[in-house]
Design a protein around this motif. Structure first.
Motif, PDB file in Angstrom:
ATOM      1  N   MET A   1      -0.109  -4.009 -19.820  1.00  0.00           N
ATOM      2  CA  MET A   1       0.209  -4.026 -18.401  1.00  0.00           C
ATOM      3  C   MET A   1       1.087  -5.227 -18.105  1.00  0.00           C
ATOM      4  O   MET A   1       0.790  -6.340 -18.506  1.00  0.00           O
ATOM      5  N   THR A   2       2.150  -5.005 -17.380  1.00  0.00           N
ATOM      6  CA  THR A   2       3.012  -6.082 -16.937  1.00  0.00           C
ATOM      7  C   THR A   2       2.254  -6.897 -15.901  1.00  0.00           C
ATOM      8  O   THR A   2       1.640  -6.352 -14.998  1.00  0.00           O
ATOM      9  N   ASN A   3       2.284  -8.208 -16.038  1.00  0.00           N
ATOM     10  CA  ASN A   3       1.616  -9.059 -15.067  1.00  0.00           C
ATOM     11  C   ASN A   3       2.505  -9.228 -13.850  1.00  0.00           C
ATOM     12  O   ASN A   3       3.445 -10.000 -13.865  1.00  0.00           O
ATOM     13  N   LEU A   4       2.204  -8.481 -12.811  1.00  0.00           N
ATOM     14  CA  LEU A   4       2.951  -8.593 -11.574  1.00  0.00           C
ATOM     15  C   LEU A   4       2.101  -8.113 -10.424  1.00  0.00           C
ATOM     16  O   LEU A   4       1.111  -7.424 -10.611  1.00  0.00           O
ATOM     17  N   THR A   5       2.471  -8.502  -9.252  1.00  0.00           N
ATOM     18  CA  THR A   5       1.775  -8.080  -8.047  1.00  0.00           C
ATOM     19  C   THR A   5       2.706  -7.187  -7.241  1.00  0.00           C
ATOM     20  O   THR A   5       3.850  -7.546  -6.988  1.00  0.00           O
ATOM     21  N   LEU A   6       2.202  -6.035  -6.885  1.00  0.00           N
ATOM     22  CA  LEU A   6       2.953  -5.122  -6.035  1.00  0.00           C
ATOM     23  C   LEU A   6       2.306  -5.124  -4.662  1.00  0.00           C
ATOM     24  O   LEU A   6       1.097  -4.894  -4.548  1.00  0.00           O
ATOM     25  N   ASP A   7       3.092  -5.362  -3.642  1.00  0.00           N
ATOM     26  CA  ASP A   7       2.529  -5.312  -2.293  1.00  0.00           C
ATOM     27  C   ASP A   7       2.755  -3.921  -1.701  1.00  0.00           C
ATOM     28  O   ASP A   7       3.299  -3.027  -2.354  1.00  0.00           O
ATOM     29  N   GLU A   8       2.334  -3.735  -0.466  1.00  0.00           N
ATOM     30  CA  GLU A   8       2.431  -2.419   0.164  1.00  0.00           C
ATOM     31  C   GLU A   8       3.884  -1.950   0.243  1.00  0.00           C
ATOM     32  O   GLU A   8       4.173  -0.770   0.022  1.00  0.00           O
ATOM     33  N   THR A   9       4.802  -2.847   0.521  1.00  0.00           N
ATOM     34  CA  THR A   9       6.222  -2.481   0.584  1.00  0.00           C
ATOM     35  C   THR A   9       6.712  -2.003  -0.773  1.00  0.00           C
ATOM     36  O   THR A   9       7.452  -1.016  -0.869  1.00  0.00           O
ATOM     37  N   ASP A  10       6.280  -2.689  -1.841  1.00  0.00           N
ATOM     38  CA  ASP A  10       6.649  -2.254  -3.188  1.00  0.00           C
ATOM     39  C   ASP A  10       6.175  -0.826  -3.446  1.00  0.00           C
ATOM     40  O   ASP A  10       6.936   0.007  -3.941  1.00  0.00           O
ATOM     41  N   PHE A  11       4.916  -0.554  -3.132  1.00  0.00           N
ATOM     42  CA  PHE A  11       4.397   0.787  -3.382  1.00  0.00           C
ATOM     43  C   PHE A  11       5.111   1.839  -2.543  1.00  0.00           C
ATOM     44  O   PHE A  11       5.423   2.924  -3.034  1.00  0.00           O
ATOM     45  N   ARG A  12       5.383   1.522  -1.293  1.00  0.00           N
ATOM     46  CA  ARG A  12       6.105   2.483  -0.447  1.00  0.00           C
ATOM     47  C   ARG A  12       7.498   2.738  -1.008  1.00  0.00           C
ATOM     48  O   ARG A  12       7.960   3.873  -1.064  1.00  0.00           O
ATOM     49  N   LEU A  13       8.165   1.679  -1.436  1.00  0.00           N
ATOM     50  CA  LEU A  13       9.511   1.789  -1.980  1.00  0.00           C
ATOM     51  C   LEU A  13       9.504   2.550  -3.308  1.00  0.00           C
ATOM     52  O   LEU A  13      10.302   3.475  -3.517  1.00  0.00           O
ATOM     53  N   LEU A  14       8.597   2.193  -4.205  1.00  0.00           N
ATOM     54  CA  LEU A  14       8.519   2.887  -5.497  1.00  0.00           C
ATOM     55  C   LEU A  14       8.143   4.354  -5.323  1.00  0.00           C
ATOM     56  O   LEU A  14       8.668   5.224  -6.015  1.00  0.00           O
ATOM     57  N   LYS A  15       7.242   4.630  -4.387  1.00  0.00           N
ATOM     58  CA  LYS A  15       6.851   6.019  -4.139  1.00  0.00           C
ATOM     59  C   LYS A  15       8.036   6.817  -3.589  1.00  0.00           C
ATOM     60  O   LYS A  15       8.278   7.954  -3.991  1.00  0.00           O
ATOM     61  N   ALA A  16       8.806   6.209  -2.685  1.00  0.00           N
ATOM     62  CA  ALA A  16       9.993   6.885  -2.145  1.00  0.00           C
ATOM     63  C   ALA A  16      11.010   7.157  -3.248  1.00  0.00           C
ATOM     64  O   ALA A  16      11.601   8.242  -3.314  1.00  0.00           O
ATOM     65  N   LEU A  17      11.205   6.198  -4.136  1.00  0.00           N
ATOM     66  CA  LEU A  17      12.114   6.401  -5.259  1.00  0.00           C
ATOM     67  C   LEU A  17      11.610   7.511  -6.178  1.00  0.00           C
ATOM     68  O   LEU A  17      12.373   8.350  -6.641  1.00  0.00           O
ATOM     69  N   ASP A  18      10.308   7.504  -6.427  1.00  0.00           N
ATOM     70  CA  ASP A  18       9.710   8.497  -7.316  1.00  0.00           C
ATOM     71  C   ASP A  18       9.801   9.895  -6.719  1.00  0.00           C
ATOM     72  O   ASP A  18      10.082  10.858  -7.415  1.00  0.00           O
ATOM     73  N   GLU A  19       9.603  10.009  -5.418  1.00  0.00           N
ATOM     74  CA  GLU A  19       9.648  11.312  -4.757  1.00  0.00           C
ATOM     75  C   GLU A  19      11.064  11.857  -4.647  1.00  0.00           C
ATOM     76  O   GLU A  19      11.290  13.052  -4.759  1.00  0.00           O
ATOM     77  N   ASN A  20      12.026  10.963  -4.420  1.00  0.00           N
ATOM     78  CA  ASN A  20      13.376  11.413  -4.097  1.00  0.00           C
ATOM     79  C   ASN A  20      14.405  11.171  -5.187  1.00  0.00           C
ATOM     80  O   ASN A  20      15.545  11.582  -5.053  1.00  0.00           O
ATOM     81  N   GLY A  21      14.038  10.467  -6.234  1.00  0.00           N
ATOM     82  CA  GLY A  21      15.003  10.177  -7.283  1.00  0.00           C
ATOM     83  C   GLY A  21      15.931   9.054  -6.874  1.00  0.00           C
ATOM     84  O   GLY A  21      15.538   8.121  -6.191  1.00  0.00           O
ATOM     85  N   ASP A  22      17.166   9.161  -7.268  1.00  0.00           N
ATOM     86  CA  ASP A  22      18.151   8.129  -6.984  1.00  0.00           C
ATOM     87  C   ASP A  22      18.665   8.297  -5.557  1.00  0.00           C
ATOM     88  O   ASP A  22      19.610   9.035  -5.311  1.00  0.00           O
ATOM     89  N   VAL A  23      18.008   7.626  -4.623  1.00  0.00           N
ATOM     90  CA  VAL A  23      18.357   7.735  -3.212  1.00  0.00           C
ATOM     91  C   VAL A  23      19.142   6.496  -2.808  1.00  0.00           C
ATOM     92  O   VAL A  23      18.873   5.397  -3.280  1.00  0.00           O
ATOM     93  N   ASP A  24      20.074   6.672  -1.939  1.00  0.00           N
ATOM     94  CA  ASP A  24      20.861   5.571  -1.398  1.00  0.00           C
ATOM     95  C   ASP A  24      19.932   4.520  -0.787  1.00  0.00           C
ATOM     96  O   ASP A  24      19.024   4.848  -0.021  1.00  0.00           O
ATOM     97  N   ALA A  25      20.153   3.256  -1.129  1.00  0.00           N
ATOM     98  CA  ALA A  25      19.303   2.169  -0.640  1.00  0.00           C
ATOM     99  C   ALA A  25      19.276   2.102   0.880  1.00  0.00           C
ATOM    100  O   ALA A  25      18.244   1.772   1.475  1.00  0.00           O
ATOM    101  N   ASP A  26      20.390   2.435   1.515  1.00  0.00           N
ATOM    102  CA  ASP A  26      20.425   2.441   2.981  1.00  0.00           C
ATOM    103  C   ASP A  26      19.491   3.508   3.543  1.00  0.00           C
ATOM    104  O   ASP A  26      18.801   3.284   4.538  1.00  0.00           O
ATOM    105  N   GLU A  27      19.446   4.674   2.907  1.00  0.00           N
ATOM    106  CA  GLU A  27      18.545   5.748   3.342  1.00  0.00           C
ATOM    107  C   GLU A  27      17.090   5.329   3.180  1.00  0.00           C
ATOM    108  O   GLU A  27      16.263   5.594   4.049  1.00  0.00           O
ATOM    109  N   ILE A  28      16.779   4.686   2.060  1.00  0.00           N
ATOM    110  CA  ILE A  28      15.409   4.239   1.825  1.00  0.00           C
ATOM    111  C   ILE A  28      15.011   3.205   2.870  1.00  0.00           C
ATOM    112  O   ILE A  28      13.906   3.241   3.400  1.00  0.00           O
ATOM    113  N   ALA A  29      15.898   2.281   3.167  1.00  0.00           N
ATOM    114  CA  ALA A  29      15.615   1.257   4.176  1.00  0.00           C
ATOM    115  C   ALA A  29      15.297   1.911   5.517  1.00  0.00           C
ATOM    116  O   ALA A  29      14.323   1.532   6.180  1.00  0.00           O
ATOM    117  N   ASP A  30      16.096   2.891   5.911  1.00  0.00           N
ATOM    118  CA  ASP A  30      15.844   3.592   7.172  1.00  0.00           C
ATOM    119  C   ASP A  30      14.520   4.348   7.130  1.00  0.00           C
ATOM    120  O   ASP A  30      13.729   4.286   8.068  1.00  0.00           O
TER     121      ASP A  30
END
Length: 175
Positions: A1-30
């Motif tokens: 396991m990589t030693n790192l801390t993921l906060d709620e924003t990380d999980f939301r962001l990673l989940k959005a990436l996982d669900e949508n694939g390579d999405v434009d960063a501006d779209e993810i921010a919105d």
């Protein structure tokens, strides 16, 4: 396991990436109601930490004529030579996944092929591979789930447990 801390924003962001694939960063921010700079910064950190390894388009294997899935279990010699067998098997055309296993069989191989003739050729190559003692191949009749994405396979309760687990680790993703 990589030693790192993921906060709620990380999980939301990673989940959005996982669900949508390579999405434009501006779209993810919105979509997540966070700043674009936060998205860009965290994406770069994910790449540095190896959480995101690359961007890959997912091809529809059925539309490409690779509609038959075969699962092959392989028994090999025991010992360090087995890893060499695995390396040889992974190079065979049509082999998509190779797993080293504990138990009676040494490897599980997932292949996608055109038809029975294509499968027969692959099975012959597996059998002829140095170190293979025997193999057993099954053809998949119906696929109930084939999901290459990671986080979409977990419910929110499990994701929260994962979030809590990583929150106890020592280094933060935002370091």
């Amino acid at each position: 396991m990589t030693n790192l801390t993921l906060d709620e924003t990380d999980f939301r962001l990673l989940k959005a990436l996982d669900e949508n694939g390579d999405v434009d960063a501006d779209e993810i921010a919105d979509e997540l109601d966070i700043s674009q700079s936060t998205v860009y910064y965290r994406l770069e950190k994910y790449r540095e930490k190896g959480i995101i390894t690359d961007t890959v388009a997912h091809l529809d294997r059925h539309k490409l004529g690779l509609g038959m899935t075969a699962i092959t279990r392989i028994k090999t010699v025991y010992g360090p030579e087995a890893m060499e067998v695995g390396k040889r098997i992974q190079e065979l055309s049509g082999v998509q996944q190779v797993y080293s296993m504990l138990g009676e069989m040494s490897f599980c191989v997932i292949s996608h092929v055109r038809d029975h003739e294509h499968l027969q050729g692959l099975v012959e190559k597996i059998i002829e591979t140095e170190g293979v003692q025997n193999s057993e191949t099954n053809i998949v009749l119906r696929t109930f789930k084939e999901e290459p994405r990671l986080l979409v396979n977990y419910d929110d309760a499990d994701l929260e447990k994962l979030f809590a687990y990583t929150a106890d680790d020592k280094s933060s993703i935002s370091d």
